[in-house]
Design an enzyme around this catalytic site. Structure first.
Site, mmCIF file in Angstrom:
data_model
loop_
_atom_site.group_PDB
_atom_site.id
_atom_site.type_symbol
_atom_site.label_atom_id
_atom_site.label_comp_id
_atom_site.label_asym_id
_atom_site.label_seq_id
_atom_site.Cartn_x
_atom_site.Cartn_y
_atom_site.Cartn_z
ATOM 1 N N GLY A 59 13.415 12.075 25.354
ATOM 2 C CA GLY A 59 12.200 12.591 25.981
ATOM 3 C C GLY A 59 12.438 13.653 27.037
ATOM 4 O O GLY A 59 11.598 13.844 27.921
ATOM 5 N N ARG A 111 0.234 5.001 6.444
ATOM 6 C CA ARG A 111 -0.310 4.131 7.494
ATOM 7 C C ARG A 111 0.165 4.594 8.864
ATOM 8 O O ARG A 111 -0.599 4.570 9.827
ATOM 9 C CB ARG A 111 0.147 2.677 7.278
ATOM 10 C CG ARG A 111 -0.650 1.881 6.301
ATOM 11 C CD ARG A 111 -1.842 1.166 6.963
ATOM 12 N NE ARG A 111 -1.543 0.491 8.221
ATOM 13 C CZ ARG A 111 -0.946 -0.678 8.333
ATOM 14 N NH1 ARG A 111 -0.521 -1.326 7.267
ATOM 15 N NH2 ARG A 111 -0.753 -1.231 9.512
ATOM 16 N N LEU A 148 5.122 13.111 9.231
ATOM 17 C CA LEU A 148 3.673 12.877 9.200
ATOM 18 C C LEU A 148 3.131 13.272 7.825
ATOM 19 O O LEU A 148 3.654 14.200 7.202
ATOM 20 C CB LEU A 148 3.003 13.693 10.308
ATOM 21 C CG LEU A 148 3.451 13.274 11.718
ATOM 22 C CD1 LEU A 148 3.140 14.363 12.733
ATOM 23 C CD2 LEU A 148 2.806 11.953 12.119
ATOM 24 N N HIS A 175 12.742 22.484 17.226
ATOM 25 C CA HIS A 175 13.911 22.263 16.378
ATOM 26 C C HIS A 175 15.125 22.943 17.023
ATOM 27 O O HIS A 175 15.016 24.089 17.482
ATOM 28 C CB HIS A 175 13.645 22.851 14.986
ATOM 29 C CG HIS A 175 14.757 22.583 14.028
ATOM 30 N ND1 HIS A 175 14.890 21.369 13.374
ATOM 31 C CD2 HIS A 175 15.803 23.337 13.638
ATOM 32 C CE1 HIS A 175 15.978 21.408 12.615
ATOM 33 N NE2 HIS A 175 16.547 22.589 12.753
ATOM 34 N N ASP A 224 9.987 22.041 8.767
ATOM 35 C CA ASP A 224 10.599 23.141 9.531
ATOM 36 C C ASP A 224 10.246 24.540 9.009
ATOM 37 O O ASP A 224 10.986 25.497 9.262
ATOM 38 C CB ASP A 224 12.140 23.000 9.587
ATOM 39 C CG ASP A 224 12.588 21.757 10.337
ATOM 40 O OD1 ASP A 224 11.846 21.304 11.220
ATOM 41 O OD2 ASP A 224 13.681 21.231 10.036
#
Ligand code: GRF
Length: 189
Positions: A12, A64, A89, A105, A146
């Site tokens: 993070g 889901r 995703l 990236h 990407d």
């Protein structure tokens, strides 16, 4: 004030640079939530900053997972930032939030991107190829990994005696400013 949501899977540090920039009035937005697909230090950073932090189970089916993430994103969110988010995703999610999802990236895309190219594998491939420069790219997220439109790219040299770790650290330093520049660019549009 525009709302953004940040998705994380790792340390993070990019999330932290966004939090710090907001706290220092260098970035004009609110982080409405941080969503992680696993326990990670990014989640701890969010909690410490008093940001609503959620964890979704990445072991559930991809469709889901995207649905669960979508439910956590408040309506009116201007931007979804993938800051070291490792799950893929699905297309329904990407279509719904078209042009409002960005990813960072650790290479100069289109070089060293695509399926399986993440983390140290990227830097290993750069070193093995004999490239003299690397860097980072912030790009729009599309259904092809990407491959979306490049928003900001920052270069660093690759040095003769670089190791994966020394190159990773040099690239990471550029990531934080590239990420802020990309968010500003999109929110100011
Ligand atoms: C960065 O190297 C980024 O390019 C990649 O994942 C890493 C995230 O680092 N997508 P952090 O979790 O922000 O420290």
């Amino acid at each position: 004030m525009p709302k953004i949501v940040v998705l994380v899977s790792g340390s993070g540090s990019n999330l932290q640079s966004i939090i710090d920039a907001i706290n220092h009035d260098e970035l004009d937005c609110n982080i409405a939530g941080v969503i992680a697909d696993r326990e990670c230090y990014g989640l701890t950073r969010a909690k410490e900053a008093g940001i609503p932090a959620y964890i979704v189970d990445r072991k559930i089916h991809r469709e889901r997972l995207s649905e669960e993430i979508d439910k956590l994103i408040p309506s009116g969110t201007s931007l979804i930032v993938l800051a070291g988010f490792l799950s893929i995703l699905d297309n329904a999610f990407i279509d719904k939030w078209q042009n409002r999802i960005i990813n960072i990236h650790p290479s100069l895309l289109p070089k060293f991107g695509g399926h399986g190219m993440w983390g140290n594998r990227v830097h290993e491939a750069v070193l093995a190829s004999g490239e003299t420069e690397s860097g980072c790219t912030v790009h729009m997220v599309t259904s092809e990994i990407d491959c979306g439109q490049i928003i900001v790219q920052q270069k660093v040299p690759v040095l003769m005696d670089d190791t994966v770790e020394s190159l990773r650290l040099r690239v990471q330093e550029t990531e934080h400013s590239a990420m802020l520049a990309a968010i500003r660019k999109i929110l100011e549009k």
